[in-house]
Design a protein around this motif. Structure first.
Motif, PDB file in Angstrom:
ATOM      1  N   ALA A  15      -3.660  -0.484   7.391  1.00 19.90           N
ATOM      2  CA  ALA A  15      -2.694  -0.611   6.492  1.00 19.90           C
ATOM      3  C   ALA A  15      -3.087   0.336   5.195  1.00 19.90           C
ATOM      4  CB  ALA A  15      -2.664  -2.062   6.002  1.00 19.90           C
ATOM      5  N   PHE A  16      -2.173   0.869   4.610  1.00 21.72           N
ATOM      6  CA  PHE A  16      -2.322   1.564   3.596  1.00 21.72           C
ATOM      7  C   PHE A  16      -0.950   1.799   2.722  1.00 21.72           C
ATOM      8  CE2 PHE A  16      -0.875   6.172   4.107  1.00 21.72           C
ATOM      9  CZ  PHE A  16      -0.596   6.066   5.477  1.00 21.72           C
ATOM     10  N   THR A  17      -1.140   2.199   1.523  1.00 18.64           N
ATOM     11  CA  THR A  17      -0.093   2.646   0.576  1.00 18.64           C
ATOM     12  C   THR A  17      -0.407   4.056  -0.098  1.00 18.64           C
ATOM     13  OG1 THR A  17       1.552   2.127  -1.017  1.00 18.64           O
ATOM     14  CG2 THR A  17      -0.555   1.047  -1.219  1.00 18.64           C
ATOM     15  N   ARG A  18       0.395   4.397  -1.087  1.00 21.20           N
ATOM     16  CA  ARG A  18       0.213   5.469  -1.759  1.00 21.20           C
ATOM     17  C   ARG A  18       0.258   5.312  -3.212  1.00 21.20           C
ATOM     18  NH1 ARG A  18       3.885   9.433   1.525  1.00 21.20           N
ATOM     19  NH2 ARG A  18       2.710  10.130   2.934  1.00 21.20           N
ATOM     20  N   ALA A  19      -0.539   5.921  -4.012  1.00 21.35           N
ATOM     21  CA  ALA A  19      -0.578   5.899  -5.268  1.00 21.35           C
ATOM     22  C   ALA A  19       0.556   6.619  -5.782  1.00 21.35           C
ATOM     23  CB  ALA A  19      -1.794   6.872  -6.096  1.00 21.35           C
ATOM     24  N   THR A  20       1.250   6.173  -7.025  1.00 19.40           N
ATOM     25  CA  THR A  20       2.598   6.315  -7.411  1.00 19.40           C
ATOM     26  C   THR A  20       2.673   7.385  -8.776  1.00 19.40           C
ATOM     27  OG1 THR A  20       2.847   4.596  -8.729  1.00 19.40           O
ATOM     28  CG2 THR A  20       3.788   4.356  -6.111  1.00 19.40           C
ATOM     29  N   VAL A  30       9.878   3.252  -6.475  1.00 20.45           N
ATOM     30  CA  VAL A  30       9.362   2.805  -5.352  1.00 20.45           C
ATOM     31  C   VAL A  30       8.238   3.045  -4.698  1.00 20.45           C
ATOM     32  CG1 VAL A  30      12.011   2.529  -4.656  1.00 20.45           C
ATOM     33  CG2 VAL A  30      10.676   4.557  -4.120  1.00 20.45           C
ATOM     34  N   ALA A  31       7.604   2.497  -3.671  1.00 20.33           N
ATOM     35  CA  ALA A  31       6.614   2.845  -3.042  1.00 20.33           C
ATOM     36  C   ALA A  31       6.645   2.543  -1.628  1.00 20.33           C
ATOM     37  CB  ALA A  31       4.944   2.058  -3.659  1.00 20.33           C
ATOM     38  N   GLY A  32       5.908   3.057  -0.584  1.00 22.30           N
ATOM     39  CA  GLY A  32       5.855   2.819   0.808  1.00 22.30           C
ATOM     40  C   GLY A  32       4.684   2.082   1.209  1.00 22.30           C
ATOM     41  N   GLY A  33       4.903   1.377   2.283  1.00 18.00           N
ATOM     42  CA  GLY A  33       3.596   0.719   3.067  1.00 18.00           C
ATOM     43  C   GLY A  33       3.532   1.250   4.512  1.00 18.00           C
ATOM     44  N   PHE A  34       2.224   1.559   5.285  1.00 22.75           N
ATOM     45  CA  PHE A  34       2.108   1.931   6.528  1.00 22.75           C
ATOM     46  C   PHE A  34       1.034   1.252   6.980  1.00 22.75           C
ATOM     47  CE2 PHE A  34       3.288   5.139   3.185  1.00 22.75           C
ATOM     48  CZ  PHE A  34       4.404   5.519   3.503  1.00 22.75           C
ATOM     49  N   MET A  35       0.973   1.212   8.510  1.00 19.90           N
ATOM     50  CA  MET A  35       0.232   0.382   9.209  1.00 19.90           C
ATOM     51  C   MET A  35       0.674   0.475  10.815  1.00 19.90           C
ATOM     52  SD  MET A  35       1.537  -3.246   8.330  1.00 19.90           S
ATOM     53  CE  MET A  35       1.453  -2.721   6.710  1.00 19.90           C
ATOM     54  N   THR A  36      -0.520   0.076  11.521  1.00 21.97           N
ATOM     55  CA  THR A  36      -0.022   0.007  12.978  1.00 21.97           C
ATOM     56  C   THR A  36      -0.128  -1.568  13.162  1.00 21.97           C
ATOM     57  OG1 THR A  36      -1.037   2.282  13.385  1.00 21.97           O
ATOM     58  CG2 THR A  36      -0.863   0.426  15.287  1.00 21.97           C
ATOM     59  N   GLN A  63      -2.885   8.769   5.836  1.00 24.28           N
ATOM     60  CA  GLN A  63      -3.056   7.811   6.711  1.00 24.28           C
ATOM     61  C   GLN A  63      -4.382   6.787   6.171  1.00 24.28           C
ATOM     62  OE1 GLN A  63      -5.284   9.273  10.286  1.00 24.28           O
ATOM     63  NE2 GLN A  63      -6.401  10.785   9.084  1.00 24.28           N
ATOM     64  N   ALA A  64      -4.916   5.794   6.565  1.00 29.29           N
ATOM     65  CA  ALA A  64      -5.993   5.177   5.990  1.00 29.29           C
ATOM     66  C   ALA A  64      -7.173   5.706   6.180  1.00 29.29           C
ATOM     67  CB  ALA A  64      -5.975   3.751   6.516  1.00 29.29           C
ATOM     68  N   MET A  65      -7.990   6.284   5.748  1.00 30.34           N
ATOM     69  CA  MET A  65      -9.213   7.138   5.837  1.00 30.34           C
ATOM     70  C   MET A  65     -10.240   6.165   6.148  1.00 30.34           C
ATOM     71  SD  MET A  65      -7.877  10.209   5.745  1.00 30.34           S
ATOM     72  CE  MET A  65      -9.274  11.207   5.652  1.00 30.34           C
ATOM     73  N   GLY A  66     -10.971   6.315   7.426  1.00 37.16           N
ATOM     74  CA  GLY A  66     -12.153   5.388   7.593  1.00 37.16           C
ATOM     75  C   GLY A  66     -13.528   5.887   7.172  1.00 37.16           C
ATOM     76  N   HIS A  67     -14.370   5.143   7.137  1.00 37.88           N
ATOM     77  CA  HIS A  67     -15.762   5.603   7.017  1.00 37.88           C
ATOM     78  C   HIS A  67     -15.996   6.368   5.864  1.00 37.88           C
ATOM     79  CE1 HIS A  67     -15.575   3.459  10.774  1.00 37.88           C
ATOM     80  NE2 HIS A  67     -14.553   4.356  11.017  1.00 37.88           N
TER      81      HIS A  67
END
Ligand code: CU
Length: 174
Positions: free
Chosen positions: A53-58, A64-70, A170-174
């Motif tokens: 789950a992630f969003t983006r800096a505005t 508005v802003a967006g939200g994303f995830m699986t 995308q959400a960046m892992g690790h």
């Protein structure tokens, strides 16, 4: 004309932040802004599992802003994401991107988003997404933005969206 061009540039920047499906010229600083950030741990409620789950800096004063995830439904019954609530905006909505003629447009899914049994649905830039309408404050890279999702069957869950750069894909892992 100067003022007009400035407004146009801002509009493009805002559009790029929300719709990475736009052509490269509209996403000027894409690769830069993709700084790694902590991957949000997957969260589960009932048969529903949410990951990445992630969003983006505005930009300052972005509306508005967006939200994303699986979202994965590990159960044997279909479920539906029917609502989203957040303190960072006046209203949360569920949107899809779709072509209208040759123009990519956003549309609110007023009946929610089906999460079929045994399947994963990706909310990603350029496709389905959460939309936070009427931001109360700008989102900064690295922020954790709490969001509450309401599922028809699984119930209600609150999770943090980790804020990536303005063009994070995308959400960046690790
Ligand atoms: Cu939208």
């Amino acid at each position: 004309m100067t003022r007009y061009r400035f407004a146009v540039a801002l509009t493009f920047a805002a559009a790029a932040a929300l719709a990475p499906g736009l052509p490269a010229w509209a996403q000027a600083t894409a690769s830069h802004a993709d700084a790694p950030l902590q991957d949000a741990a997957p969260v589960t409620i009932g048969a529903i599992e949410i990951s990445g789950a992630f969003t983006r800096a505005t930009l300052p004063n972005a509306p508005v802003a967006g939200g994303f995830m699986t979202i994965t439904n590990t159960g044997t019954e279909d479920d539906r994401l029917v609502g989203v609530e957040t303190g960072i905006a006046k209203e949360g909505q569920i949107h899809e991107m779709a072509m209208e003629g040759d123009v990519m447009k956003m549309r609110q899914l007023t009946d929610g988003l089906l999460i079929p049994a045994g399947e994963s649905v990706s909310l990603a830039p350029g496709g389905y997404h959460l939309m936070f309408m009427g931001l109360n404050a700008a989102i900064a890279e690295g922020d954790a933005v709490p969001v509450t999702l309401i599922f028809e069957k699984a119930g209600t869950i609150t999770l943090d969206l980790m804020a990536g750069g303005t063009a994070a894909s995308q959400a960046m892992g690790h």
